[in-house]
Motif scaffolding. Structure first.
Motif, PDB file in Angstrom:
ATOM      1  N   PHE A  86      69.009 -81.115   0.712  1.00 41.16           N
ATOM      2  CA  PHE A  86      69.583 -81.846  -0.412  1.00 41.16           C
ATOM      3  C   PHE A  86      68.817 -81.550  -1.694  1.00 41.16           C
ATOM      4  N   HIS A  87      67.486 -81.650  -1.631  1.00 45.25           N
ATOM      5  CA  HIS A  87      66.676 -81.406  -2.831  1.00 45.25           C
ATOM      6  C   HIS A  87      66.786 -79.960  -3.302  1.00 45.25           C
ATOM      7  N   GLN A  88      66.929 -79.015  -2.375  1.00 47.99           N
ATOM      8  CA  GLN A  88      67.031 -77.612  -2.758  1.00 47.99           C
ATOM      9  C   GLN A  88      68.378 -77.290  -3.390  1.00 47.99           C
ATOM     10  N   SER A  89      69.444 -77.962  -2.952  1.00 48.65           N
ATOM     11  CA  SER A  89      70.775 -77.624  -3.454  1.00 48.65           C
ATOM     12  C   SER A  89      71.211 -78.496  -4.630  1.00 48.65           C
ATOM     13  N   PHE A  90      70.442 -79.506  -4.976  1.00 46.84           N
ATOM     14  CA  PHE A  90      70.816 -80.428  -6.054  1.00 46.84           C
ATOM     15  C   PHE A  90      70.716 -79.737  -7.407  1.00 46.84           C
ATOM     16  N   LYS A  91      71.819 -79.817  -8.189  1.00 41.15           N
ATOM     17  CA  LYS A  91      71.849 -79.233  -9.528  1.00 41.15           C
ATOM     18  C   LYS A  91      72.637 -80.166 -10.432  1.00 41.15           C
ATOM     19  N   ILE A  92      72.385 -80.073 -11.727  1.00 49.05           N
ATOM     20  CA  ILE A  92      73.202 -80.768 -12.716  1.00 49.05           C
ATOM     21  C   ILE A  92      73.905 -79.702 -13.536  1.00 49.05           C
ATOM     22  N   ILE A  93      75.238 -79.660 -13.418  1.00 50.19           N
ATOM     23  CA  ILE A  93      76.048 -78.671 -14.124  1.00 50.19           C
ATOM     24  C   ILE A  93      77.012 -79.414 -15.040  1.00 50.19           C
ATOM     25  N   ASP A  94      76.910 -79.172 -16.332  1.00 48.44           N
ATOM     26  CA  ASP A  94      77.758 -79.833 -17.340  1.00 48.44           C
ATOM     27  C   ASP A  94      77.712 -81.352 -17.203  1.00 48.44           C
ATOM     28  N   GLY A  95      76.537 -81.888 -16.956  1.00 51.09           N
ATOM     29  CA  GLY A  95      76.380 -83.336 -16.854  1.00 51.09           C
ATOM     30  C   GLY A  95      76.832 -83.932 -15.530  1.00 51.09           C
ATOM     31  N   ARG A  96      77.288 -83.093 -14.598  1.00 47.40           N
ATOM     32  CA  ARG A  96      77.727 -83.570 -13.286  1.00 47.40           C
ATOM     33  C   ARG A  96      76.699 -83.178 -12.239  1.00 47.40           C
ATOM     34  N   ARG A  97      76.452 -84.070 -11.319  1.00 47.41           N
ATOM     35  CA  ARG A  97      75.506 -83.791 -10.239  1.00 47.41           C
ATOM     36  C   ARG A  97      76.239 -83.081  -9.104  1.00 47.41           C
ATOM     37  N   VAL A  98      75.710 -81.950  -8.691  1.00 48.98           N
ATOM     38  CA  VAL A  98      76.345 -81.125  -7.666  1.00 48.98           C
ATOM     39  C   VAL A  98      75.353 -80.917  -6.536  1.00 48.98           C
ATOM     40  N   VAL A  99      75.824 -81.091  -5.292  1.00 48.15           N
ATOM     41  CA  VAL A  99      74.990 -80.879  -4.121  1.00 48.15           C
ATOM     42  C   VAL A  99      75.857 -80.281  -3.015  1.00 48.15           C
ATOM     43  N   HIS A 100      75.287 -79.412  -2.195  1.00 53.02           N
ATOM     44  CA  HIS A 100      76.021 -78.809  -1.080  1.00 53.02           C
ATOM     45  C   HIS A 100      76.235 -79.835   0.020  1.00 53.02           C
ATOM     46  N   LEU A 101      77.338 -79.701   0.727  1.00 55.66           N
ATOM     47  CA  LEU A 101      77.600 -80.577   1.866  1.00 55.66           C
ATOM     48  C   LEU A 101      76.680 -80.203   3.030  1.00 55.66           C
ATOM     49  N   PRO A 102      76.199 -81.165   3.776  1.00 54.87           N
ATOM     50  CA  PRO A 102      75.297 -80.862   4.895  1.00 54.87           C
ATOM     51  C   PRO A 102      76.081 -80.444   6.140  1.00 54.87           C
ATOM     52  N   TRP A 103      76.285 -79.149   6.316  1.00 59.10           N
ATOM     53  CA  TRP A 103      77.019 -78.656   7.477  1.00 59.10           C
ATOM     54  C   TRP A 103      76.119 -78.623   8.697  1.00 59.10           C
ATOM     55  N   LYS A 104      76.696 -78.930   9.838  1.00 61.13           N
ATOM     56  CA  LYS A 104      75.947 -78.809  11.083  1.00 61.13           C
ATOM     57  C   LYS A 104      75.935 -77.335  11.483  1.00 61.13           C
ATOM     58  N   PRO A 105      74.763 -76.794  11.798  1.00 60.46           N
ATOM     59  CA  PRO A 105      74.691 -75.352  12.071  1.00 60.46           C
ATOM     60  C   PRO A 105      75.409 -74.945  13.360  1.00 60.46           C
ATOM     61  N   GLU A 106      75.531 -75.841  14.333  1.00 62.68           N
ATOM     62  CA  GLU A 106      76.146 -75.470  15.601  1.00 62.68           C
ATOM     63  C   GLU A 106      77.669 -75.460  15.550  1.00 62.68           C
ATOM     64  N   VAL A 107      78.267 -75.966  14.459  1.00 58.17           N
ATOM     65  CA  VAL A 107      79.720 -76.009  14.344  1.00 58.17           C
ATOM     66  C   VAL A 107      80.190 -74.729  13.668  1.00 58.17           C
ATOM     67  N   LYS A 108      81.078 -74.029  14.336  1.00 56.72           N
ATOM     68  CA  LYS A 108      81.635 -72.793  13.792  1.00 56.72           C
ATOM     69  C   LYS A 108      83.010 -73.097  13.215  1.00 56.72           C
ATOM     70  N   LEU A 109      83.198 -72.792  11.945  1.00 54.39           N
ATOM     71  CA  LEU A 109      84.496 -72.989  11.317  1.00 54.39           C
ATOM     72  C   LEU A 109      85.348 -71.757  11.553  1.00 54.39           C
ATOM     73  N   THR A 110      86.550 -71.989  12.040  1.00 54.56           N
ATOM     74  CA  THR A 110      87.460 -70.867  12.281  1.00 54.56           C
ATOM     75  C   THR A 110      88.595 -70.947  11.278  1.00 54.56           C
ATOM     76  N   SER A 111      89.233 -69.825  11.070  1.00 54.83           N
ATOM     77  CA  SER A 111      90.339 -69.806  10.128  1.00 54.83           C
ATOM     78  C   SER A 111      91.621 -70.308  10.780  1.00 54.83           C
ATOM     79  N   SER A 112      91.648 -70.468  12.103  1.00 55.53           N
ATOM     80  CA  SER A 112      92.845 -70.895  12.811  1.00 55.53           C
ATOM     81  C   SER A 112      92.589 -72.232  13.496  1.00 55.53           C
ATOM     82  N   ASN A 113      93.570 -73.109  13.455  1.00 48.67           N
ATOM     83  CA  ASN A 113      93.469 -74.373  14.167  1.00 48.67           C
ATOM     84  C   ASN A 113      94.440 -74.410  15.340  1.00 48.67           C
ATOM     85  N   TYR A 114      94.729 -73.238  15.874  1.00 42.61           N
ATOM     86  CA  TYR A 114      95.701 -73.106  16.959  1.00 42.61           C
ATOM     87  C   TYR A 114      95.297 -73.945  18.177  1.00 42.61           C
ATOM     88  N   ASP A 115      94.043 -73.855  18.588  1.00 42.04           N
ATOM     89  CA  ASP A 115      93.596 -74.597  19.776  1.00 42.04           C
ATOM     90  C   ASP A 115      93.723 -76.111  19.569  1.00 42.04           C
TER      91      ASP A 115
END
Length: 142
Positions: A86-115
């Motif tokens: 959180f502290h590493q990804s926190f930025k203020i851009i144009d007066g807005r606070r921006v932070v990356h979402l905390p993704w779980k590393p073991e979850v793989k995002l796929t482009s298909s939701n067929y299953d």
């Protein structure tokens, strides 16, 4: 003596009913008021140590779950890693606070939701065949 009309006490004083009760109304120019103050003193000596502790515990922040900062620093490894990211990804851009979402590393995002779609379809099919009323409604809609 309860009436909605005022009660005349003298030429200059009257009792007038109000929503708070009877009010003395009129001129004080002819009235003589004598005031004899009386002071009553009451001393109560009790042990309030137990009561003081109860009040202290009531206002103690720990009783509502707020811990001092020193105790909050004992984080699990996972929480410490999340806080660091959180502290590493926190930025203020144009007066807005921006932070990356905390993704779980073991979850793989796929482009298909067929299953997921097949699993939901099979679950819905089992549910329809188990409930005749639901099956009838579904057939009517289709």
């Amino acid at each position: 003596m309860h009436s909605d009309a005022s009660v005349k006490l003298s030429d200059s004083l009257a009792l007038v009913p109000s929503s708070f009760g009877w009010i003395l109304s009129g001129s004080r120019s002819h009235a003589t008021v004598s005031f004899n103050p009386t002071v009553h003193s009451i001393n109560v000596d009790t042990l309030t140590h137990e009561l003081d502790n109860m009040v202290r515990n009531f206002w103690n922040l720990e009783s509502i779950g707020i811990q001092p900062v020193q105790e909050k620093l004992r984080l699990s490894t996972h929480n410490a890693e999340l806080l660091t990211n959180f502290h590493q990804s926190f930025k203020i851009i144009d007066g807005r606070r921006v932070v990356h979402l905390p993704w779980k590393p073991e979850v793989k995002l796929t482009s298909s939701n067929y299953d997921t779609a097949i699993h939901r379809f099979n679950s819905w099919t089992r549910r329809i065949y188990a409930n005749t009323e639901l099956k009838r409604k579904n057939a009517k809609q289709m």
